[in-house]
Design an enzyme around this catalytic site. Structure first.
Site, PDB file in Angstrom:
ATOM      1  N   HIS A   1      36.865 -24.416  11.522  1.00 41.51           N
ATOM      2  CA  HIS A   1      36.548 -23.329  12.530  1.00 41.51           C
ATOM      3  C   HIS A   1      35.077 -23.760  12.965  1.00 41.51           C
ATOM      4  O   HIS A   1      34.256 -23.718  12.067  1.00 41.51           O
ATOM      5  CB  HIS A   1      36.701 -22.232  12.215  1.00 41.51           C
ATOM      6  CG  HIS A   1      36.960 -21.018  12.923  1.00 41.51           C
ATOM      7  ND1 HIS A   1      35.861 -20.809  13.951  1.00 41.51           N
ATOM      8  CD2 HIS A   1      37.721 -20.297  13.664  1.00 41.51           C
ATOM      9  CE1 HIS A   1      36.029 -19.939  14.880  1.00 41.51           C
ATOM     10  NE2 HIS A   1      37.532 -19.487  14.926  1.00 41.51           N
TER      11      HIS A   1
ATOM     12  N   ARG B   1      32.751 -18.295  22.144  1.00 40.39           N
ATOM     13  CA  ARG B   1      32.426 -19.629  22.984  1.00 40.39           C
ATOM     14  C   ARG B   1      33.402 -19.385  24.181  1.00 40.39           C
ATOM     15  O   ARG B   1      32.978 -20.155  25.371  1.00 40.39           O
ATOM     16  CB  ARG B   1      32.845 -20.854  22.101  1.00 40.39           C
ATOM     17  CG  ARG B   1      31.710 -21.287  21.210  1.00 40.39           C
ATOM     18  CD  ARG B   1      32.520 -22.522  20.363  1.00 40.39           C
ATOM     19  NE  ARG B   1      33.595 -22.342  19.567  1.00 40.39           N
ATOM     20  CZ  ARG B   1      34.667 -23.011  19.683  1.00 40.39           C
ATOM     21  NH1 ARG B   1      34.713 -23.862  20.712  1.00 40.39           N
ATOM     22  NH2 ARG B   1      35.953 -22.646  19.017  1.00 40.39           N
TER      23      ARG B   1
END
Ligand SMILES: Cc1cc2nc3c(=O)[nH]c(=O)nc-3n(C[C@H](O)[C@H](O)[C@H](O)COP(=O)(O)OP(=O)(O)OC[C@H]3O[C@@H](n4cnc5c(N)ncnc54)[C@H](O)[C@@H]3O)c2cc1C
Length: 571
Positions: free
Chosen positions: A238, A260
């Site tokens: 991740h 993000r």
């Protein structure tokens, strides 16, 4: 040393989504059978299902379909998934979510019209992730645990499984050897059927997300028992693990992907964005691409004080960030970072193992009586797992295993005598660290973390992997002669640290060996010396056994060929 002995018709190792669903389904199918759930921690309070934040993928909406979910899973897995397993995942996820809501009592978030709310997750062509805020795992685990407590299901908590023991003739499983962590005594549970559901967990990497009780014990036990593992080179990272220094467990924990997605920027140590140079989608590229770009920047030395990178959200407006990402803002504040208006240090973090025990769609393995489900199993996700398909996997196949074990025990099951030699050898292996001279386990763990992070992590090549294998051999030898400096058994956490390391080293070797054998790059596996993906039509998966030899086995495209789609056929 003679272990205490118990008998059970069905024995389940692990109490995550897979283990608890298996217990409930086995009990429903055959209430007369005795069922025992044995777990390293406390039932309902440990493992990764409880940590699920995002949610559960399932095709519920009218505009969505199981075919679409299937194609997303196959394409996301870069054509390596076993298509029968993936089909079972997407079709039975619909039943399991209904069961979670209507029979087990979960409340998932709903739309104003009363339908279940489904949110967007990366890599999917439809918004199909069912959730309860960002605490989905707690909702699922609390309800599952309550239901298990309410039934006649035995619990062995703080019991660590250390060996799958076969019958004297080696033909089937006889039971499992445990250490009762509270006393340090050995316990042997004979069973007619055993489920391996200890949840994998790539905690051999310097930065990782899974819970501390996960140390690949199930995979290491499976190897010793003679099972084969597939896709072990496929370890998912991740991109945004929190980096708060070496002495806090907060380091490595996930800062969610939505940061993000909402427009957050990743910055180097020089405080400049670097993602646009790597991919047109910049920070919104998929996990593997972003993690690789981040690792490259870290290798160049463009790093923060703790050796990572920054995530910056301030340009979106501090108030908006505080409102939309309250939990993340608080988590960062606990570690001294201001996510809303400042910079937070992040690093890619090992999250999930797509690899695991080779198994059939009814959760059987090559050992009669031994079943596998959840993150200990391999083949459902191929080269990449879609966010939201992890908890679907553990609940779907946990339920399948529960049904299958009940049927197996009712039809064929009987208790068999364990191999005395296997039992003795297993106890002897566990006893070694209690006798050997005290060594430095912390230093050994650091070495393991360095080797796996530097050479078997996000970017790999032949030279690094070969060196890693030599380092892992040396580490294994050093561990074998390292003691814990005490023969006290009750709650001896150093002893369990030693046992964790033993499992992690054994499984790390399978990751390094399969990564060396796979001479192409796809999904989570990236070889700098073989950067291209080889022809999808001839896709093969890696398979490794205890002797370390890797075979490449062709993927059977039983439902759809590369380049084709079930959606076109369905249309
Ligand atoms: C931070 C985080 C967030 C995640 N978010 C999502 C998400 O949003 N959506 C999604 O789909 N997936 C998510 N995942 C992945 C998901 O949690 C897993 O795929 C899934 O829950 C695994 O279920 P499991 O039952 O196989 O294992 P777990 O739930 O991990 O359970 C394993 C059990 O085995 C026990 N155990 C381990 N070793 C032994 C031993 N030697 N003896 C006895 N017991 C043992 C453990 O104590 C535990 O009870 C996330 C994972 C993490 C770490």
């Amino acid at each position: 040393m003679v272990p205490q002995t118990h008998d059970s018709d069905i024995l389940i190792l692990g109490a995550g989504g897979a283990g608890l669903f298996a217990a409930l389904h086995a009990h429903k199918a055959a209430p007369e059978l005795s069922i025992t759930v044995a777990v390293k921690g406390l039932l309902g309070k440990c493992g990764c299902t409880r940590m699920v934040q995002g949610g559960y993928n399932v095709a519920l909406a009218k505009e969505d379909s199981v075919e679409r979910h299937f194609m997303d899973t196959i394409e996301g897995g870069k054509w390596l998934p076993d298509q029968e397993l993936a089909w079972k995942l997407v079709t039975l996820a619909v039943e399991r979510v209904r069961e979670l809501e209507n029979e087990l009592g979960c409340f998932f978030d709903r739309n104003p019209d009363g339908t279940v709310h489904q949110k967007a997750f990366a890599g999917q062509s439809f918004d199909r992730t069912v959730h309860k805020g960002d605490l989905t795992g707690i909702e699922i685990m609390n309800r599952l645990a309550e239901q298990v407590w309410a039934r006649r299901i035995q619990r062995l908590e703080e019991h660590r499984a250390v060996e799958l023991v076969r019958s004297a003739d080696g033909a089937s499983i006889a039971g499992v050897l445990f250490i009762d962590m509270r006393t340090g005594d050995y316990v042997f549970v004979r069973a007619k059927a055993v489920l391996l559901a200890t949840g994998g967990g790539p905690t051999m990497y310097r930065y990782h997300t899974p819970s501390g009780d996960k140390s690949c014990d199930g995979l290491a036990m499976a190897l010793r028992a003679g099972l084969r593992l597939r896709d072990m080179e496929m370890v998912q990272f991740h991109p945004t693990g929190l980096l708060a220094g070496p002495h806090t467990r907060m380091t490595g924990t996930v800062l969610e992907e939505g940061l993000r997605g909402a427009g957050g920027f990743l910055l180097g140590g020089n405080k400049e964005r670097f993602m646009p140079a790597y991919d047109p989608k910049a920070e919104r590229a998929t996990r593997d691409i972003v993690s690789r770009a981040m690792f490259s920047e870290i290798r160049k030395g463009n790093t923060t004080p703790h050796g990572g990178l920054y995530i910056s959200m301030g340009h979106l407006g501090a108030d908006r960030v505080r409102q939309e990402f309250k939990g993340m803002v608080e988590r960062c504040a606990d570690c001294g970072f201001d996510l809303a208006a400042g910079l937070v240090e992040v690093v890619p973090t090992a999250h999930y193992m797509m690899g695991g025990v080779e198994f059939a769609a009814d959760c059987t393995t090559s050992i009669p009586g031994l079943f596998v489900a959840g993150e200990d199993s391999g083949g459902v996700h191929g080269a990449n797992r879609l966010g939201g398909n992890g908890v679907a996997n553990s609940t779907v196949f946990g339920a399948v295993a529960g049904d299958a074990m009940a049927a197996w025990v009712t039809k064929f099951g009987h208790l068999v005598e364990a191999s005395g030699a296997e039992l003795e050898a297993a106890i002897e292996r566990c006893e070694r660290p209690l006798r050997a001279a005290r060594g430095d386990l912390e230093a050994l763990r650091e070495k393991l973390h360095d080797t796996m992070w530097e050479r078997v992590g996000i970017i790999r090549d032949e030279q690094g992997l070969t060196r890693a294998l030599a380092e892992l051999d040396a580490l294994d030898a050093e561990l074998e002669s390292t003691g814990i400096g005490s023969s006290a058994r009750a709650f001896n956490l150093s002893w369990h640290d030693w046992l964790n390391l033993r499992s992690l080293v054994a499984v790390s070797r399978t990751i390094a060996r399969t990564a060396l054998a796979r001479q192409d790059s796809r999904g989570a596996h990236y070889r700098e010396d073989f950067a291209q993906t080889s022809a999808l039509e001839t896709s093969a998966y890696t398979s490794i056994g205890a002797n370390g030899e890797v075979t490449m086995k062709p993927v059977a495209f039983t439902r759809v060929l590369p380049g084709q789609s079930l959606l076109k056929h369905a249309a």
